[in-house]
Design a protein around this motif. Structure first.
Motif, PDB file in Angstrom:
ATOM      1  N   LYS A   1     -13.683  -5.007   4.201  1.00 35.73           N
ATOM      2  CA  LYS A   1     -12.605  -4.747   5.172  1.00 35.73           C
ATOM      3  C   LYS A   1     -12.848  -5.522   6.462  1.00 35.73           C
ATOM      4  O   LYS A   1     -11.941  -6.116   7.046  1.00 35.73           O
ATOM      5  CB  LYS A   1     -12.566  -3.258   5.538  1.00 35.73           C
TER       6      LYS A   1
ATOM      7  N   ARG B   1       2.377  -2.798  -7.259  1.00 35.63           N
ATOM      8  CA  ARG B   1       2.090  -3.271  -8.629  1.00 35.63           C
ATOM      9  C   ARG B   1       2.733  -2.334  -9.643  1.00 35.63           C
ATOM     10  O   ARG B   1       3.042  -2.729 -10.746  1.00 35.63           O
ATOM     11  CB  ARG B   1       0.586  -3.406  -8.860  1.00 35.63           C
TER      12      ARG B   1
ATOM     13  N   GLY C   1      -6.317  -1.053  -0.148  1.00 37.33           N
ATOM     14  CA  GLY C   1      -7.777  -0.958  -0.208  1.00 37.33           C
ATOM     15  C   GLY C   1      -8.163  -0.057  -1.365  1.00 37.33           C
ATOM     16  O   GLY C   1      -7.351   0.753  -1.822  1.00 37.33           O
TER      17      GLY C   1
ATOM     18  N   GLY D   1       0.822  -1.223   0.000  1.00 36.93           N
ATOM     19  CA  GLY D   1       0.000   0.000   0.000  1.00 36.93           C
ATOM     20  C   GLY D   1       0.849   1.263   0.000  1.00 36.93           C
ATOM     21  O   GLY D   1       0.321   2.373   0.122  1.00 36.93           O
TER      22      GLY D   1
ATOM     23  N   THR E   1       2.227   2.894  -2.222  1.00 38.59           N
ATOM     24  CA  THR E   1       1.994   3.867  -3.296  1.00 38.59           C
ATOM     25  C   THR E   1       0.769   4.745  -3.004  1.00 38.59           C
ATOM     26  O   THR E   1       0.431   5.614  -3.807  1.00 38.59           O
ATOM     27  CB  THR E   1       1.791   3.150  -4.651  1.00 38.59           C
ATOM     28  N   GLY E   2       0.144   4.527  -1.847  1.00 37.27           N
ATOM     29  CA  GLY E   2      -1.023   5.331  -1.474  1.00 37.27           C
ATOM     30  C   GLY E   2      -0.664   6.416  -0.471  1.00 37.27           C
ATOM     31  O   GLY E   2       0.498   6.549  -0.061  1.00 37.27           O
ATOM     32  N   TYR E   3      -1.673   7.169  -0.074  1.00 38.56           N
ATOM     33  CA  TYR E   3      -1.469   8.322   0.830  1.00 38.56           C
ATOM     34  C   TYR E   3      -0.836   7.901   2.155  1.00 38.56           C
ATOM     35  O   TYR E   3       0.234   8.371   2.534  1.00 38.56           O
ATOM     36  CB  TYR E   3      -2.823   9.007   1.073  1.00 38.56           C
ATOM     37  N   LEU E   4      -1.466   6.992   2.871  1.00 37.05           N
ATOM     38  CA  LEU E   4      -0.949   6.600   4.189  1.00 37.05           C
ATOM     39  C   LEU E   4       0.315   5.750   4.061  1.00 37.05           C
ATOM     40  O   LEU E   4       1.294   5.949   4.798  1.00 37.05           O
ATOM     41  CB  LEU E   4      -2.037   5.823   4.957  1.00 37.05           C
TER      42      LEU E   4
ATOM     43  N   THR F   1      -9.828   3.074  -2.680  1.00 37.96           N
ATOM     44  CA  THR F   1     -10.399   4.349  -2.236  1.00 37.96           C
ATOM     45  C   THR F   1     -10.995   5.058  -3.461  1.00 37.96           C
ATOM     46  O   THR F   1     -12.195   5.182  -3.588  1.00 37.96           O
ATOM     47  CB  THR F   1      -9.361   5.233  -1.506  1.00 37.96           C
TER      48      THR F   1
ATOM     49  N   SER G   1      -8.080  -0.535   8.871  1.00 39.78           N
ATOM     50  CA  SER G   1      -9.503  -0.556   8.489  1.00 39.78           C
ATOM     51  C   SER G   1     -10.048   0.865   8.666  1.00 39.78           C
ATOM     52  O   SER G   1      -9.329   1.821   8.331  1.00 39.78           O
ATOM     53  CB  SER G   1     -10.259  -1.583   9.340  1.00 39.78           C
TER      54      SER G   1
ATOM     55  N   ASP H   1      -8.590  13.233   2.456  1.00 39.48           N
ATOM     56  CA  ASP H   1     -10.002  13.267   2.088  1.00 39.48           C
ATOM     57  C   ASP H   1     -10.652  14.621   2.360  1.00 39.48           C
ATOM     58  O   ASP H   1     -11.686  14.945   1.773  1.00 39.48           O
ATOM     59  CB  ASP H   1     -10.769  12.171   2.835  1.00 39.48           C
TER      60      ASP H   1
ATOM     61  N   PHE I   1      -8.932  10.820   6.720  1.00 45.40           N
ATOM     62  CA  PHE I   1      -7.573  11.331   6.518  1.00 45.40           C
ATOM     63  C   PHE I   1      -7.638  12.781   6.017  1.00 45.40           C
ATOM     64  O   PHE I   1      -8.596  13.169   5.352  1.00 45.40           O
ATOM     65  CB  PHE I   1      -6.828  10.509   5.451  1.00 45.40           C
TER      66      PHE I   1
ATOM     67  N   GLN J   1      -9.518   4.232  -6.710  1.00 45.26           N
ATOM     68  CA  GLN J   1      -9.062   3.469  -7.891  1.00 45.26           C
ATOM     69  C   GLN J   1     -10.259   2.980  -8.707  1.00 45.26           C
ATOM     70  O   GLN J   1     -11.277   2.625  -8.125  1.00 45.26           O
ATOM     71  CB  GLN J   1      -8.231   2.245  -7.457  1.00 45.26           C
TER      72      GLN J   1
ATOM     73  N   LYS K   1       5.842   4.099  -9.207  1.00 43.58           N
ATOM     74  CA  LYS K   1       5.121   4.951  -8.252  1.00 43.58           C
ATOM     75  C   LYS K   1       5.776   4.911  -6.863  1.00 43.58           C
ATOM     76  O   LYS K   1       5.573   5.805  -6.050  1.00 43.58           O
ATOM     77  CB  LYS K   1       3.672   4.424  -8.151  1.00 43.58           C
TER      78      LYS K   1
HETATM   79  N1  LIG Z   1      -9.024   8.068   3.231  1.00 44.49           N
HETATM   80  C1  LIG Z   1      -9.587   8.037   4.433  1.00 44.49           C
HETATM   81  O1  LIG Z   1     -10.125   9.020   4.941  1.00 44.49           O
HETATM   82  C2  LIG Z   1      -9.552   6.758   5.200  1.00 44.49           C
HETATM   83  C3  LIG Z   1     -10.005   6.751   6.493  1.00 44.49           C
HETATM   84  C4  LIG Z   1      -9.932   5.576   7.216  1.00 44.49           C
HETATM   85  C5  LIG Z   1      -9.412   4.432   6.604  1.00 44.49           C
HETATM   86  N2  LIG Z   1      -8.995   4.463   5.327  1.00 44.49           N
HETATM   87  C6  LIG Z   1      -8.463   3.218   4.721  1.00 44.49           C
HETATM   88  O2  LIG Z   1      -7.049   3.216   4.860  1.00 44.49           O
HETATM   89  C7  LIG Z   1      -6.464   2.512   3.765  1.00 44.49           C
HETATM   90  C8  LIG Z   1      -5.395   3.391   3.114  1.00 44.49           C
HETATM   91  O3  LIG Z   1      -6.001   4.573   2.640  1.00 44.49           O
HETATM   92  P1  LIG Z   1      -5.231   5.571   1.640  1.00 44.49           P
HETATM   93  O4  LIG Z   1      -5.963   6.855   1.654  1.00 44.49           O
HETATM   94  O5  LIG Z   1      -3.775   5.520   1.902  1.00 44.49           O
HETATM   95  O6  LIG Z   1      -5.562   4.839   0.249  1.00 44.49           O
HETATM   96  P2  LIG Z   1      -4.887   5.064  -1.176  1.00 44.49           P
HETATM   97  O7  LIG Z   1      -4.088   6.313  -1.192  1.00 44.49           O
HETATM   98  O8  LIG Z   1      -5.932   4.903  -2.214  1.00 44.49           O
HETATM   99  O9  LIG Z   1      -3.879   3.809  -1.267  1.00 44.49           O
HETATM  100  C9  LIG Z   1      -4.375   2.504  -1.386  1.00 44.49           C
HETATM  101  C10 LIG Z   1      -3.259   1.532  -1.679  1.00 44.49           C
HETATM  102  O10 LIG Z   1      -3.883   0.274  -2.047  1.00 44.49           O
HETATM  103  C11 LIG Z   1      -3.373  -0.138  -3.316  1.00 44.49           C
HETATM  104  N3  LIG Z   1      -4.375  -0.794  -4.152  1.00 44.49           N
HETATM  105  C12 LIG Z   1      -5.643  -0.412  -4.381  1.00 44.49           C
HETATM  106  N4  LIG Z   1      -6.221  -1.228  -5.290  1.00 44.49           N
HETATM  107  C13 LIG Z   1      -5.277  -2.133  -5.628  1.00 44.49           C
HETATM  108  C14 LIG Z   1      -5.250  -3.254  -6.530  1.00 44.49           C
HETATM  109  N5  LIG Z   1      -6.305  -3.585  -7.260  1.00 44.49           N
HETATM  110  N6  LIG Z   1      -4.118  -3.969  -6.635  1.00 44.49           N
HETATM  111  C15 LIG Z   1      -3.026  -3.629  -5.910  1.00 44.49           C
HETATM  112  N7  LIG Z   1      -2.974  -2.593  -5.037  1.00 44.49           N
HETATM  113  C16 LIG Z   1      -4.095  -1.857  -4.916  1.00 44.49           C
HETATM  114  C17 LIG Z   1      -2.948   1.139  -4.022  1.00 44.49           C
HETATM  115  O11 LIG Z   1      -2.026   0.805  -5.053  1.00 44.49           O
HETATM  116  P3  LIG Z   1      -1.952   1.719  -6.395  1.00 44.49           P
HETATM  117  O12 LIG Z   1      -1.214   2.958  -5.985  1.00 44.49           O
HETATM  118  O13 LIG Z   1      -1.180   0.872  -7.333  1.00 44.49           O
HETATM  119  O14 LIG Z   1      -3.367   1.988  -6.806  1.00 44.49           O
HETATM  120  C18 LIG Z   1      -2.356   1.943  -2.860  1.00 44.49           C
HETATM  121  O15 LIG Z   1      -1.033   1.553  -2.617  1.00 44.49           O
HETATM  122  C19 LIG Z   1      -7.605   2.154   2.813  1.00 44.49           C
HETATM  123  O16 LIG Z   1      -8.010   0.831   3.023  1.00 44.49           O
HETATM  124  C20 LIG Z   1      -8.699   3.114   3.227  1.00 44.49           C
HETATM  125  O17 LIG Z   1      -9.994   2.628   2.943  1.00 44.49           O
HETATM  126  C21 LIG Z   1      -9.034   5.600   4.611  1.00 44.49           C
END
Ligand SMILES: NC(=O)c1ccc[n+]([C@@H]2O[C@H](COP(=O)([O-])OP(=O)(O)OC[C@H]3O[C@@H](n4cnc5c(N)ncnc54)[C@H](OP(=O)(O)O)[C@@H]3O)[C@@H](O)[C@H]2O)c1
Length: 289
Positions: free
Chosen positions: A130, A36, A77, A11, A13-16, A79, A114, A155, A152, A81, A40
């Motif tokens: 989740k 993947r 997860g 994960g 490559t995502g925000y957290l 978000t 989660s 968001d 976050f 995508q 990135k």
């Molecule tokens: N945003 C919020 O306010 C919030 C609040 C509470 C909890 N959360 C949860 O915390 C977690 C992290 O959040 P975030 O904001 O950091 O999410 P994010 O920036 O969207 O990052 C999600 C990560 O999951 C990977 N991913 C998603 N779909 C994939 C797939 N099909 N195959 C492989 N990798 C995949 C992404 O890879 P790629 O970069 O390759 O897409 C990325 O590394 C999530 O589960 C989210 O639901 C979020």
């Protein structure tokens, strides 16, 4: 103790996940990032951190990387995508693939991110998958931490995007409260949690704010007059009904999540030092010519 740790991070490559990778490096923890799209994650490679190309949704691509690993941290997860995959494919199955590999290789600890109040909202598509994974992780016998964060800062940009256009739209009175958290603060808690045993951690940022207050902060940071439009709840409920009836779960999942959570308080134990007001101003500075 951290010197003996080797962490697999999924994960990054995502925000957290990006902040978690930086925090692991700060603490000199050996880290393997599974991504993947390795381009990135390329900026996260360093003397302690290797980047490996793998698809967490395809368990075959995970073999062989978990030997000698002590902890897996997953922020994987869906978000925003749009890959054509479902929450069950990613939030549930991809994390289950990681868990199965971890078990086979004798990994001791699994940290999973989660959402706050996930147990109470299992009926929402985005949360169902989740929480199903949370059940599997707890039953797995591995030492676990379930991190349950509030929204976050990333968001909260939705408020800023509306504010830049001069108007922020809220449902109801706007008096529901939330304490959103910066990824940097949350990353510290995630890495600290490697040392705790079998816990679920509810966590939010330092400021508990009403939605009206967040809207005001966003408008002020954008240099716009305070202009908040309150939309009655019956419209929110009608939209919910319409999207549930006429769209697929991929479309309605995020809308359902947003429209449900906007209508309630979301307050978690306060943690961290990064303030939303500073985040909004920093975001606006980035946009300045
Ligand atoms: N945003 C919020 O306010 C919030 C609040 C509470 C909890 N959360 C949860 O915390 C977690 C992290 O959040 P975030 O904001 O950091 O999410 P994010 O920036 O969207 O990052 C999600 C990560 O999951 C990977 N991913 C998603 N779909 C994939 C797939 N099909 N195959 C492989 N990798 C995949 C992404 O890879 P790629 O970069 O390759 O897409 C990325 O590394 C999530 O589960 C989210 O639901 C979020």
């Amino acid at each position: 103790m951290e010197k003996d740790e080797t962490v697999i991070l999924a994960g990054a490559t995502g925000y957290l996940g990006d902040y978690i990778a930086q925090e692991l490096y700060q603490r000199s923890i050996q880290t393997i990032i599974l991504a993947r799209n390795t381009k990135k994650a390329a900026h996260l490679a360093n003397s302690h951190t290797k980047i490996i190309k793998s698809e967490v949704t395809d368990s075959k691509t995970l073999h062989g990387y978990f030997e000698g690993v002590t902890t897996v941290i997953s922020t994987v997860g869906i978000t925003r995508q749009k890959d054509g995959l479902t929450y069950m494919d990613v939030d549930y199955q991809a994390n289950k693939n990681l868990l199965q590999e971890a078990k086979k290789a004798g990994v001791k600890k699994f940290v999973y991110v989660s959402v706050l109040n996930g147990k109470q909202h299992r009926n929402l598509k985005i949360i169902e998958a989740k929480e199903l994974f949370v059940d599997e992780l707890i039953a797995s016998g591995l030492n676990y931490t379930i991190i349950r964060p509030n929204g976050f800062f990333s968001d909260m940009k939705d408020f800023l995007n509306m504010a830049k256009k001069g108007k922020v739209y809220l449902f109801g009175s706007g008096e529901k409260k939330i304490n959103p958290i910066h990824g940097k603060d949350l990353a510290i808690a995630c890495v600290d949690s490697i040392r705790v045993s079998n816990e679920e951690i509810n966590i939010g940022g330092p400021d508990i704010l009403t939605q009206n207050e967040i809207a005001e902060l966003a408008l002020l940071a954008s240099g716009k007059p305070i202009n908040i439009i309150h939309i009655p709840h019956w419209i929110r409920k009608s939209i919910l009904k319409l999207v549930r009836t006429f769209t697929s779960s991929k479309t309605y999942g995020p809308i359902e999540f947003f429209l449900t959570l906007m209508a309630e308080d979301a307050i978690a134990p306060r943690y961290g030092s990064n303030r939303l007001v500073t985040f909004f101003h920093d975001e606006m500075d980035v946009l300045k010519p």
